[in-house]
Design an enzyme around this catalytic site. Structure first.
Site, PDB file in Angstrom:
ATOM      1  N   ALA A  60       0.850  -1.196   0.000  1.00 18.80           N
ATOM      2  CA  ALA A  60       0.000   0.000   0.000  1.00 18.80           C
ATOM      3  C   ALA A  60       0.879   1.237   0.000  1.00 18.80           C
ATOM      4  CB  ALA A  60      -0.890   0.012   1.244  1.00 18.80           C
ATOM      5  N   TYR A 125      -5.980   8.880   1.921  1.00 18.91           N
ATOM      6  CA  TYR A 125      -5.474   7.546   2.317  1.00 18.91           C
ATOM      7  C   TYR A 125      -6.636   6.683   2.819  1.00 18.91           C
ATOM      8  CZ  TYR A 125      -3.319   3.923   5.219  1.00 18.91           C
ATOM      9  OH  TYR A 125      -2.994   2.715   5.778  1.00 18.91           O
TER      10      TYR A 125
END
Ligand SMILES: NC(=O)c1ccc[n+]([C@@H]2O[C@H](COP(=O)([O-])OP(=O)(O)OC[C@H]3O[C@@H](n4cnc5c(N)ncnc54)[C@H](OP(=O)(O)O)[C@@H]3O)[C@@H](O)[C@H]2O)c1
Length: 284
Positions: A60, A125
């Site tokens: 990620a 995010y």
């Protein structure tokens, strides 16, 4: 031995997953390379070639402020990259394990979030990770989403909060630490063990998985100094308004392992004892 494929294996959580999963599974990629999850064909081939029973998807873009300044890259990696991994799992009939975050919630709650609170991310995010959750649940019948918070671990490779406090407390007589944002500090080793123990149950779905507790950064820093025996450094409480960041942060990110509790399967210990073990075994 069955096979497990891990994306983001060189990251902070990956370094804890590797030895713990290595006791029960053959872990891929064997060369510990991290093929780009944004390359649909490549990641599908890499994953399916090793015929995994589980795919642990850790890769990620985790730089929260970086995601805010480059949303295209955040959605490309965290959302579409996750879709690529989910499609590969679909193709080779593997169960997918995804690690999400307390940042999917808006942070306005006064106490820790459960799996039944409604996600409403306040930054890119959090949203890009949440969109990953939605894609997985749309595409796959066999998945686990474990949401966690304020991970610590990594030992000598640690570059996150614990390591920063260690480094700065060694150099300064005073540290300013914010005391108005709350989370659940969680040891990567405990999270890795919990994932290993739970995925064999076949009880697919969404779970919060954190060490017990809801604390602010100031309390965590205090505990780090106490455990490490730093006496020459004083902590000063400050507000997050004194440290403006690019991405807005939720005031409350702490999670409660409510689904584990309901099943009588919450084995996660308190954050203080986890932090103490981490510092004593890996940093001192
Ligand atoms: N850290 C936390 O407090 C926390 C809390 C909740 C949830 N999570 C989630 O837990 C998971 C693991 O977190 P972490 O702290 O271990 O993250 P990390 O240390 O930042 O590791 C992420 C890994 O993913 C790799 N990666 C990034 N983009 C990639 C791409 N396009 N293709 C392949 N690999 C790529 C990174 O490689 P490079 O370094 O080379 O970019 C890195 O090795 C993440 O999904 C994160 O969202 C973390």
């Amino acid at each position: 031995m069955e096979n497990v494929y891990v994306t983001g294996v060189k990251g902070m959580l990956g370094r804890a997953i590797l030895p713990i999963f290595g006791e029960r599974y053959k872990v891929f990629p064997a060369n510990l390379e991290e093929p780009d999850i944004c390359d649909t064909e490549l990641i599908s081939r890499e994953i399916c070639d090793c015929d995994p029973r589980f795919v642990i998807h850790l890769a990620a873009m985790t730089d929260v402020d970086g995601c805010q300044t480059d949303p295209d890259q955040a959605y490309r990696i965290n959302t579409l990259g996750t879709r690529n991994v989910a499609l590969a799992c679909q193709r080779c009939d593997a169960a997918m394990v995804y690690i999400s975050t307390g940042m999917v919630y808006d942070g306005t709650k006064e106490n820790p979030y459960t799996e039944y609170d409604r996600p409403a991310p306040v930054n890119i995010y959090g949203d890009s990770k949440y969109q990953g959750e939605l894609i997985i649940s749309d595409l796959l019948p066999k998945y686990f989403i474990f949401s966690s918070c304020w991970l610590f671990g990594g030992g000598m490779e640690d570059k996150k909060f614990v390591a920063k406090i260690f480094e700065r407390a060694g150099k300064s007589s005073e540290l300013k630490i914010v005391d108005d944002t709350f989370g659940s500090p969680t040891y990567t080793t405990d999270l890795a063990r919990a994932i290993l123990a739970f995925i064999e149950t076949g009880l697919y779905g969404r779970y919060h998985c954190v060490n017990g507790g809801c604390v602010n950064r100031f309390e965590v820093a205090e505990e780090i100094l106490r455990i490490a025996g730093f006496t020459g450094c004083e902590l000063k409480r400050v507000s997050s308004a004194d440290f403006p960041l690019t991405a807005p942060r939720p005031r409350m990110e702490a999670l409660r392992n409510y689904n584990f509790e309901l099943l009588g399967l919450d084995l996660m210990r308190d954050w203080r004892s986890a932090l103490e073990e981490y510092i004593r075994t890996a940093l001192l």
